[in-house]
Design an enzyme around this catalytic site. Structure first.
Site, PDB file in Angstrom:
ATOM      1  N   ARG A  71      -3.519  41.017 -22.246  1.00 19.97           N
ATOM      2  CA  ARG A  71      -3.381  39.984 -23.577  1.00 19.97           C
ATOM      3  C   ARG A  71      -3.574  40.743 -24.500  1.00 19.97           C
ATOM      4  NH1 ARG A  71      -7.323  35.230 -25.328  1.00 19.97           N
ATOM      5  NH2 ARG A  71      -5.798  34.092 -26.697  1.00 19.97           N
ATOM      6  N   HIS A  75      -1.737  41.074 -28.344  1.00 18.77           N
ATOM      7  CA  HIS A  75      -2.124  40.488 -29.651  1.00 18.77           C
ATOM      8  C   HIS A  75      -2.405  41.788 -30.709  1.00 18.77           C
ATOM      9  CE1 HIS A  75      -4.119  36.602 -28.974  1.00 18.77           C
ATOM     10  NE2 HIS A  75      -3.441  36.694 -28.068  1.00 18.77           N
ATOM     11  N   ASP A  76      -2.483  43.097 -29.961  1.00 18.40           N
ATOM     12  CA  ASP A  76      -2.356  44.162 -30.959  1.00 18.40           C
ATOM     13  C   ASP A  76      -1.132  44.264 -31.521  1.00 18.40           C
ATOM     14  OD1 ASP A  76      -3.280  46.318 -32.420  1.00 18.40           O
ATOM     15  OD2 ASP A  76      -2.171  47.632 -30.880  1.00 18.40           O
ATOM     16  N   GLY A  81       2.248  45.643 -35.359  1.00 14.19           N
ATOM     17  CA  GLY A  81       2.582  46.744 -34.645  1.00 14.19           C
ATOM     18  C   GLY A  81       1.420  47.346 -33.778  1.00 14.19           C
ATOM     19  N   SER A  85      -5.129  48.019 -33.953  1.00 15.18           N
ATOM     20  CA  SER A  85      -6.028  47.438 -34.962  1.00 15.18           C
ATOM     21  C   SER A  85      -6.710  46.558 -34.562  1.00 15.18           C
ATOM     22  CB  SER A  85      -4.913  47.144 -36.332  1.00 15.18           C
ATOM     23  OG  SER A  85      -3.955  46.045 -35.772  1.00 15.18           O
ATOM     24  N   ASN A 103      -7.700  35.336 -32.155  1.00 14.37           N
ATOM     25  CA  ASN A 103      -8.412  36.471 -31.157  1.00 14.37           C
ATOM     26  C   ASN A 103      -9.874  36.363 -30.680  1.00 14.37           C
ATOM     27  OD1 ASN A 103      -6.282  38.032 -31.628  1.00 14.37           O
ATOM     28  ND2 ASN A 103      -7.148  39.021 -33.384  1.00 14.37           N
ATOM     29  N   PRO A 171       0.967  33.407 -32.288  1.00 13.63           N
ATOM     30  CA  PRO A 171       1.430  31.983 -31.957  1.00 13.63           C
ATOM     31  C   PRO A 171       0.231  31.383 -31.408  1.00 13.63           C
ATOM     32  CG  PRO A 171       2.380  33.656 -30.510  1.00 13.63           C
ATOM     33  CD  PRO A 171       1.798  34.667 -31.511  1.00 13.63           C
ATOM     34  N   HIS A 201       1.682  34.962 -18.519  1.00 14.13           N
ATOM     35  CA  HIS A 201       0.635  33.767 -18.295  1.00 14.13           C
ATOM     36  C   HIS A 201       0.549  33.305 -16.790  1.00 14.13           C
ATOM     37  CE1 HIS A 201       0.311  31.961 -22.549  1.00 14.13           C
ATOM     38  NE2 HIS A 201      -0.458  33.275 -22.412  1.00 14.13           N
ATOM     39  N   SER A 202       1.105  34.538 -16.177  1.00 15.10           N
ATOM     40  CA  SER A 202       0.876  34.370 -14.559  1.00 15.10           C
ATOM     41  C   SER A 202      -0.758  34.726 -14.262  1.00 15.10           C
ATOM     42  CB  SER A 202       1.908  35.460 -13.809  1.00 15.10           C
ATOM     43  OG  SER A 202       3.009  34.947 -13.983  1.00 15.10           O
TER      44      SER A 202
HETATM   45  C1  HEM Z   1       3.349  31.609 -27.728  1.00 12.20           C
HETATM   46  C2  HEM Z   1       2.683  32.840 -27.202  1.00 12.20           C
HETATM   47  C3  HEM Z   1       1.467  32.792 -26.838  1.00 12.20           C
HETATM   48  C4  HEM Z   1       0.421  31.864 -27.078  1.00 12.20           C
HETATM   49  C5  HEM Z   1       0.372  30.748 -27.932  1.00 12.20           C
HETATM   50  C6  HEM Z   1      -0.542  32.128 -25.884  1.00 12.20           C
HETATM   51  C7  HEM Z   1      -1.815  31.615 -25.999  1.00 12.20           C
HETATM   52  C8  HEM Z   1      -2.918  32.092 -25.088  1.00 12.20           C
HETATM   53  C9  HEM Z   1      -3.994  31.248 -24.942  1.00 12.20           C
HETATM   54  C10 HEM Z   1      -4.597  29.980 -25.768  1.00 12.20           C
HETATM   55  C11 HEM Z   1      -4.836  31.766 -23.692  1.00 12.20           C
HETATM   56  C12 HEM Z   1      -6.197  31.478 -23.090  1.00 12.20           C
HETATM   57  C13 HEM Z   1      -7.215  32.033 -23.661  1.00 12.20           C
HETATM   58  C14 HEM Z   1      -8.641  31.784 -23.260  1.00 12.20           C
HETATM   59  O1  HEM Z   1      -8.756  30.507 -22.741  1.00 12.20           O
HETATM   60  O2  HEM Z   1      -9.565  32.348 -23.645  1.00 12.20           O
HETATM   61  C15 HEM Z   1      -4.029  32.885 -23.380  1.00 12.20           C
HETATM   62  C16 HEM Z   1      -4.391  33.650 -22.313  1.00 12.20           C
HETATM   63  C17 HEM Z   1      -3.751  34.855 -21.899  1.00 12.20           C
HETATM   64  N1  HEM Z   1      -2.372  35.368 -22.546  1.00 12.20           N
HETATM   65 FE1  HEM Z   1      -1.339  34.242 -23.906  1.00 12.20          FE
HETATM   66  N2  HEM Z   1      -0.179  33.403 -25.301  1.00 12.20           N
HETATM   67  C18 HEM Z   1       1.014  33.681 -25.668  1.00 12.20           C
HETATM   68  C19 HEM Z   1       1.881  34.665 -25.217  1.00 12.20           C
HETATM   69  C20 HEM Z   1       1.332  35.713 -24.396  1.00 12.20           C
HETATM   70  C21 HEM Z   1       1.946  37.023 -24.327  1.00 12.20           C
HETATM   71  C22 HEM Z   1       3.306  37.476 -24.901  1.00 12.20           C
HETATM   72  C23 HEM Z   1       1.292  37.770 -23.326  1.00 12.20           C
HETATM   73  C24 HEM Z   1       1.433  39.121 -23.034  1.00 12.20           C
HETATM   74  C25 HEM Z   1       2.583  39.802 -22.856  1.00 12.20           C
HETATM   75  C26 HEM Z   1       0.045  37.044 -23.059  1.00 12.20           C
HETATM   76  C27 HEM Z   1      -1.030  37.295 -22.085  1.00 12.20           C
HETATM   77  C28 HEM Z   1      -2.074  36.371 -21.820  1.00 12.20           C
HETATM   78  C29 HEM Z   1      -3.042  36.693 -20.668  1.00 12.20           C
HETATM   79  C30 HEM Z   1      -3.027  37.831 -19.810  1.00 12.20           C
HETATM   80  C31 HEM Z   1      -4.071  35.715 -20.991  1.00 12.20           C
HETATM   81  C32 HEM Z   1      -5.197  35.623 -19.932  1.00 12.20           C
HETATM   82  C33 HEM Z   1      -6.373  36.061 -20.403  1.00 12.20           C
HETATM   83  C34 HEM Z   1      -7.514  36.496 -19.863  1.00 12.20           C
HETATM   84  O3  HEM Z   1      -7.808  35.934 -18.733  1.00 12.20           O
HETATM   85  O4  HEM Z   1      -8.343  37.276 -20.236  1.00 12.20           O
HETATM   86  N3  HEM Z   1       0.120  35.715 -24.021  1.00 12.20           N
HETATM   87  N4  HEM Z   1      -2.962  32.847 -24.141  1.00 12.20           N
END
Ligand code: HEM
Length: 352
Positions: A71, A75-76, A81, A85, A103, A171, A201-202
């Site tokens: 994640r 976010h970086d 880019g 940061s 963040n 986003p 998000h797997s």
């Molecule tokens: C529309 C785009 C995206 C949105 C709105 C989004 C939003 C979120 C949110 C709200 C969480 C939960 C955070 C929490 O409960 O603490 C999350 C978790 C996560 N996101 Fe996304 N995400 C997006 C795209 C991505 C992308 C592109 C990646 C990586 C390539 C990513 C990787 C992850 C990972 C791995 C988690 C789990 C983090 C953890 O367990 O520490 N996300 N995301």
């Protein structure tokens, strides 16, 4: 041989497009001339190995390291880019990206510090934090059951933190499909690439606060109609209205980290019953069963093109792995700083 205004327009727009394409190619070329495979070959030959073993060691003790690092790189790179940061702490009263709302729940900064200190011991002042982020995310994907993808190295670290950009341009979980598509398009990703990236998000944890509205008051007092009804009951039992900050477990998870909308409260973890190799496929299958956790995830089934890719990735693991790998490479190369444009921070939290 006079041309009509329409034809002239067409020719102009074709030549504009060619010019833009040429500029893109030139930029890619410039990036790739300075970034290269095994950039640390002479200056720190064991750099990639050190990162690999450090991530592995951390993962053995704390598997949550993998989703956290994956994640972090998103976010970086999404915000001005891949120049690390996101790792900067606030300094001199200037707000840092870390403090921006999207963040707030980022994790893994301490993991990066550990990896960085090992590299500083082996080769002081050589390996950038931006390369550490990209490579550590790559190792994390592999450990979580995803594909390996090759990465160039030679990224340099930036000196600025972009609080505003992080606040307004990352986003959000409640975004609808067109907002998400536009947001990714603004960084050069098409719909197919966007769908494949969200396969990230797997793995990991999603806190209830990011989906509580879908369960109780999506439109007035109604739940989100795009959630499967049994799944809705399950999520409601995990995400209590009065405890929105707790976290249920996401889609079925074959391993402790995979597909889990896992709970900070132990004992409230929901696992998928699936094979060990579920990275990607299980996420897309859950969307097809209307069991996406975030609205933004479930929305991928609402578009014609995005829906096609969700179905393709749900059943074709190799296609997903190929696309995900390619898109992670693209993400990891977004607006990198190279050569004298940046620095190698000695401490990832501070500029030198
Ligand atoms: C529309 C785009 C995206 C949105 C709105 C989004 C939003 C979120 C949110 C709200 C969480 C939960 C955070 C929490 O409960 O603490 C999350 C978790 C996560 N996101 Fe996304 N995400 C997006 C795209 C991505 C992308 C592109 C990646 C990586 C390539 C990513 C990787 C992850 C990972 C791995 C988690 C789990 C983090 C953890 O367990 O520490 N996300 N995301």
């Amino acid at each position: 041989n006079r041309k009509s205004p329409f034809e002239k327009d067409k020719i102009r727009s074709q030549s504009d497009r060619r010019k833009i394409q040429q500029e893109d190619e030139d930029r890619d070329h410039a990036v790739h001339q300075l970034l290269r495979y095994d950039y640390y070959n002479e200056t720190c030959p064991s750099a990639e190995q050190i990162i690999r073993s450090a991530v592995q060691e951390l993962y053995d003790r704390r598997p949550e390291v993998a989703p956290a690092l994956l994640r972090l790189v998103f976010h970086d790179c999404f915000v001005e880019g891949c120049e690390a940061s996101v790792l900067l702490d606030p300094a001199d009263g200037i707000e840092s990206e870390k403090e921006a709302l999207p963040n707030e729940s980022l994790k893994g900064f301490d993991f990066i510090d550990i990896i960085k200190s090992k590299l500083e011991e082996a080769c002081p002042g050589v390996v950038s934090c931006a390369d550490i982020l990209a490579l550590a995310a790559r190792e994390s994907v592999l450990l979580a059951g995803g594909p390996f993808y090759p990465l160039y190295t030679g990224r340099k670290d930036g000196t600025d933190s972009y609080y505003e950009v992080a606040t307004y341009e990352l986003p959000a979980p409640q975004d609808n499909l067109s907002k998400t598509i536009n947001s990714f398009a603004s960084r050069g990703f098409d719909e197919r690439e966007t769908v494949s990236l969200l396969g990230a998000h797997s793995v990991g944890t999603i806190h209830c606060k990011f989906l509580i509205n879908r369960l109780y008051n999506f439109s007035g007092t109604e739940p989100d109609p795009s959630i499967d009804t049994e799944f809705l009951d399950l999520l409601r039992s995990k995400c209590n209205h009065s405890h929105p900050s707790s976290s249920p477990s996401s889609s079925p998870s074959p391993s402790p980290t995979q597909n889990s909308l896992s709970n900070e409260n132990p004992g409230m973890k929901m696992d998928y019953e699936g094979p060990q190799t579920g990275f990607g496929t299980l996420y897309y299958r859950s969307l097809l069963q209307r069991k996406g956790l975030l609205f933004v995830d479930q929305q991928l089934t609402a578009g014609e093109e995005t829906g096609t890719w969700v179905r393709a990735y749900a059943w074709d693991v190799l296609l997903f792995e190929r696309d995900f790998g390619l898109t992670m490479i693209k993400l990891s190369n977004l607006q990198v700083l190279t050569g004298p444009m940046g620095q190698v921070r000695l401490n990832c939290r501070k500029v030198n």
